[in-house]
Write a protein that holds these residues in place. Structure first.
Motif, PDB file in Angstrom:
ATOM      1  N   ALA A 143       0.899  -1.156   0.000  1.00  0.00           N
ATOM      2  CA  ALA A 143       0.000   0.000   0.000  1.00  0.00           C
ATOM      3  C   ALA A 143       0.933   1.200   0.000  1.00  0.00           C
ATOM      4  O   ALA A 143       1.689   1.415   0.948  1.00  0.00           O
ATOM      5  CB  ALA A 143      -0.880  -0.022   1.238  1.00  0.00           C
ATOM      6  N   GLN A 144       0.934   1.933  -1.071  1.00  0.00           N
ATOM      7  CA  GLN A 144       1.985   2.928  -1.285  1.00  0.00           C
ATOM      8  C   GLN A 144       1.412   4.077  -2.106  1.00  0.00           C
ATOM      9  O   GLN A 144       0.555   3.883  -2.962  1.00  0.00           O
ATOM     10  CB  GLN A 144       3.118   2.225  -2.053  1.00  0.00           C
ATOM     11  CG  GLN A 144       4.406   2.961  -2.136  1.00  0.00           C
ATOM     12  CD  GLN A 144       5.564   2.146  -2.746  1.00  0.00           C
ATOM     13  OE1 GLN A 144       6.588   2.697  -3.024  1.00  0.00           O
ATOM     14  NE2 GLN A 144       5.410   0.845  -2.936  1.00  0.00           N
ATOM     15  N   ASN A 145       1.889   5.274  -1.828  1.00  0.00           N
ATOM     16  CA  ASN A 145       1.510   6.418  -2.663  1.00  0.00           C
ATOM     17  C   ASN A 145       2.727   7.335  -2.786  1.00  0.00           C
ATOM     18  O   ASN A 145       3.851   6.901  -2.489  1.00  0.00           O
ATOM     19  CB  ASN A 145       0.273   7.124  -2.090  1.00  0.00           C
ATOM     20  CG  ASN A 145       0.496   7.575  -0.648  1.00  0.00           C
ATOM     21  OD1 ASN A 145       1.637   7.763  -0.216  1.00  0.00           O
ATOM     22  ND2 ASN A 145      -0.590   7.725   0.096  1.00  0.00           N
ATOM     23  N   ALA A 151      12.829   1.672  -0.173  1.00  0.00           N
ATOM     24  CA  ALA A 151      12.154   2.610  -1.084  1.00  0.00           C
ATOM     25  C   ALA A 151      12.783   3.999  -0.970  1.00  0.00           C
ATOM     26  O   ALA A 151      13.433   4.308   0.033  1.00  0.00           O
ATOM     27  CB  ALA A 151      10.674   2.686  -0.732  1.00  0.00           C
ATOM     28  N   SER A 152      12.576   4.837  -1.993  1.00  0.00           N
ATOM     29  CA  SER A 152      13.145   6.187  -1.932  1.00  0.00           C
ATOM     30  C   SER A 152      12.580   6.956  -0.739  1.00  0.00           C
ATOM     31  O   SER A 152      13.186   7.902  -0.249  1.00  0.00           O
ATOM     32  CB  SER A 152      12.935   6.936  -3.243  1.00  0.00           C
ATOM     33  OG  SER A 152      11.645   6.703  -3.748  1.00  0.00           O
ATOM     34  N   SER A 153      11.412   6.556  -0.241  1.00  0.00           N
ATOM     35  CA  SER A 153      10.828   7.180   0.952  1.00  0.00           C
ATOM     36  C   SER A 153      11.567   6.766   2.227  1.00  0.00           C
ATOM     37  O   SER A 153      11.313   7.309   3.297  1.00  0.00           O
ATOM     38  CB  SER A 153       9.362   6.755   1.069  1.00  0.00           C
ATOM     39  OG  SER A 153       9.280   5.338   1.025  1.00  0.00           O
ATOM     40  N   HIS A 197      10.414   8.973  -8.026  1.00  0.00           N
ATOM     41  CA  HIS A 197       9.946   7.688  -7.486  1.00  0.00           C
ATOM     42  C   HIS A 197       9.892   6.669  -8.630  1.00  0.00           C
ATOM     43  O   HIS A 197       9.309   6.945  -9.671  1.00  0.00           O
ATOM     44  CB  HIS A 197       8.554   7.895  -6.877  1.00  0.00           C
ATOM     45  CG  HIS A 197       7.897   6.647  -6.395  1.00  0.00           C
ATOM     46  ND1 HIS A 197       8.492   5.767  -5.514  1.00  0.00           N
ATOM     47  CD2 HIS A 197       6.687   6.118  -6.662  1.00  0.00           C
ATOM     48  CE1 HIS A 197       7.670   4.770  -5.263  1.00  0.00           C
ATOM     49  NE2 HIS A 197       6.564   4.950  -5.959  1.00  0.00           N
ATOM     50  N   GLY A 198      10.561   5.547  -8.425  1.00  0.00           N
ATOM     51  CA  GLY A 198      10.483   4.484  -9.427  1.00  0.00           C
ATOM     52  C   GLY A 198      11.536   4.558 -10.522  1.00  0.00           C
ATOM     53  O   GLY A 198      11.484   3.779 -11.479  1.00  0.00           O
ATOM     54  N   THR A 199      12.509   5.449 -10.400  1.00  0.00           N
ATOM     55  CA  THR A 199      13.514   5.551 -11.477  1.00  0.00           C
ATOM     56  C   THR A 199      14.309   4.248 -11.626  1.00  0.00           C
ATOM     57  O   THR A 199      14.616   3.830 -12.741  1.00  0.00           O
ATOM     58  CB  THR A 199      14.507   6.711 -11.247  1.00  0.00           C
ATOM     59  OG1 THR A 199      14.996   6.625  -9.918  1.00  0.00           O
ATOM     60  CG2 THR A 199      13.871   8.054 -11.482  1.00  0.00           C
TER      61      THR A 199
HETATM   62  C1  LIG Z   1       6.816  -2.287  -5.016  1.00  0.00           C
HETATM   63  C2  LIG Z   1       8.026  -1.414  -5.048  1.00  0.00           C
HETATM   64  N1  LIG Z   1       9.118  -1.841  -5.696  1.00  0.00           N
HETATM   65  C3  LIG Z   1      10.217  -1.047  -5.757  1.00  0.00           C
HETATM   66  C4  LIG Z   1      10.248   0.182  -5.160  1.00  0.00           C
HETATM   67  C5  LIG Z   1      11.486   1.025  -5.212  1.00  0.00           C
HETATM   68  O1  LIG Z   1      11.284   2.211  -5.911  1.00  0.00           O
HETATM   69  P1  LIG Z   1      11.765   3.608  -5.294  1.00  0.00           P
HETATM   70  O2  LIG Z   1      13.149   3.365  -4.755  1.00  0.00           O
HETATM   71  O3  LIG Z   1      11.759   4.565  -6.398  1.00  0.00           O
HETATM   72  O4  LIG Z   1      10.786   3.931  -4.199  1.00  0.00           O
HETATM   73  C6  LIG Z   1       9.078   0.590  -4.476  1.00  0.00           C
HETATM   74  N2  LIG Z   1       9.014   1.792  -3.858  1.00  0.00           N
HETATM   75  N3  LIG Z   1       7.993  -0.224  -4.451  1.00  0.00           N
END
Ligand SMILES: Cc1ncc(COP(=O)(O)O)c(N)n1
Ligand SMILES: Nc1ncnc2c1ncn2[C@@H]1O[C@H](COP(=O)(O)OP(=O)(O)OP(=O)(O)O)[C@@H](O)[C@H]1O
Length: 284
Positions: free
Chosen positions: A45-47, A112-114, A221-223
């Motif tokens: 669960a992510q935003n 995650a980047s967060s 995010h997601g790079t």
């Molecule tokens: C499900 C999932 N997979 C990979 C990342 C890493 O991506 P990022 O480091 O940009 O948050 C993420 N946040 N969520």
């Protein structure tokens, strides 16, 4: 024979916000002309503000997805992202050892980047599971903190990181795609220059560096997911890692530049990390 439309399997977690994970992978694979498939390892669960919950799936459910795909569909390339648990790392490594896909890109997602933890790393079991995955991968795409974790070596400046990447390549027989996006956090501000370097580091130590302008944006995010699935798709279409990076890197910078205009998430909050625009080239 090289397929006209590479069939690319993403083994990764789901990001409900659509910016990272399998959602980023599918958008990227489509943008590069591939046919995307998924074996989902975990639901998050992510935003754009962070990760609120992580639920790894049972090993047999992940294995069933992998077996379903392999039983029916030729897989030209595999991209591995978030695996979540050591048990899932082992299960995916076992499947790769049995099926030996022609192209395997391992994005060693840990945090995650967060700042939220996504995959266990530290203990002996974790280290052994990473080593097993590295042995079956053809390309591994660590950022600087991940490289430091995988090698136990300093990777705070670019030269030290290149050395550590050579060590990782030699130790596991895997090509390394070293990403320089985090250099601004580790080097002195004046050294975190206008450019961001990435490099393909071969097992013999040969380095092919590609530099691009640093994009100033919080739409990052997601790079890592996006880059690794672009490289898997391009390699699935027959390109070398070096040629794939030359093509993917400027495309990713454009995707970052276009990210803020998507208006995804509340960018007025300091925690906001928006998605890149995977579809920017199609939108023109
Ligand atoms: C499900 C999932 N997979 C990979 C990342 C890493 O991506 P990022 O480091 O940009 O948050 C993420 N946040 N969520
Ligand atoms: N500010 C930036 N400007 C241009 N390109 C960037 C920037 N930051 C990262 N990149 C590029 O994005 C890709 C991912 O690099 P990075 O080192 O940030 O990996 P990562 O930490 O795995 O990514 P993520 O942000 O998804 O966690 C690399 O190709 C890198 O060069």
């Amino acid at each position: 024979m090289t397929p006209a439309v590479p069939r690319v399997l993403s083994i990764a977690g789901s990001d409900s916000g659509g910016g990272a994970g399998v959602q980023a992978d599918l958008k990227t694979i489509a943008a590069w002309g591939g046919y995307g498939m998924t074996a989902i390892t975990a639901i998050t669960a992510q935003n754009t503000q962070g990760v609120q919950a992580v639920h790894p799936l049972p090993v047999d459910v992940v294995r069933a997805q992998l077996d379903s795909v392999a039983a029916d569909i030729a897989v030209d390339a595999v991209k591995i992202g978030m695996l979540g648990t050591v048990e899932l790392m082992r299960a995916v490594a076992g499947w790769l050892e049995e099926t030996r896909p022609a192209v395997v890109v391992l994005d060693p997602v840990m945090v995650a980047s967060s700042g939220d933890a996504l995959t266990a790393v530290g203990d002996d079991d974790g280290r052994a599971a990473w080593a097993r995955l590295l042995r079956v991968a053809h390309l591994v795409t660590p950022n600087l903190p991940e490289l430091a974790r995988l090698t136990g070596r300093d990777a705070t400046d670019w030269d030290a990181a290149l050395d550590a990447a050579r060590g990782l390549a030699a130790e596991h027989g895997v090509t390394v795609l070293l990403k320089g996006g985090h250099l601004d956090e580790t080097e002195a501000p004046e050294a975190a220059a206008a450019e961001v370097p990435d490099a393909v580091v071969r097992v013999g130590g040969a380095v092919h560096e590609v530099r691009g302008p640093r994009v100033t944006t919080r739409a990052s995010h997601g790079t890592g997911c996006t880059l690794s699935s672009a490289l898997a798709t391009l390699a699935g279409a027959g390109l070398s890692w070096e040629d794939a990076l030359e093509r993917a890197k400027p495309w990713l910078a454009d995707a970052m530049r276009a990210g803020e205009a998507l208006a995804v998430g509340d960018a007025s909050r300091p925690t906001w990390h928006g998605p890149v625009d995977h579809g920017h080239a199609q939108r023109g």
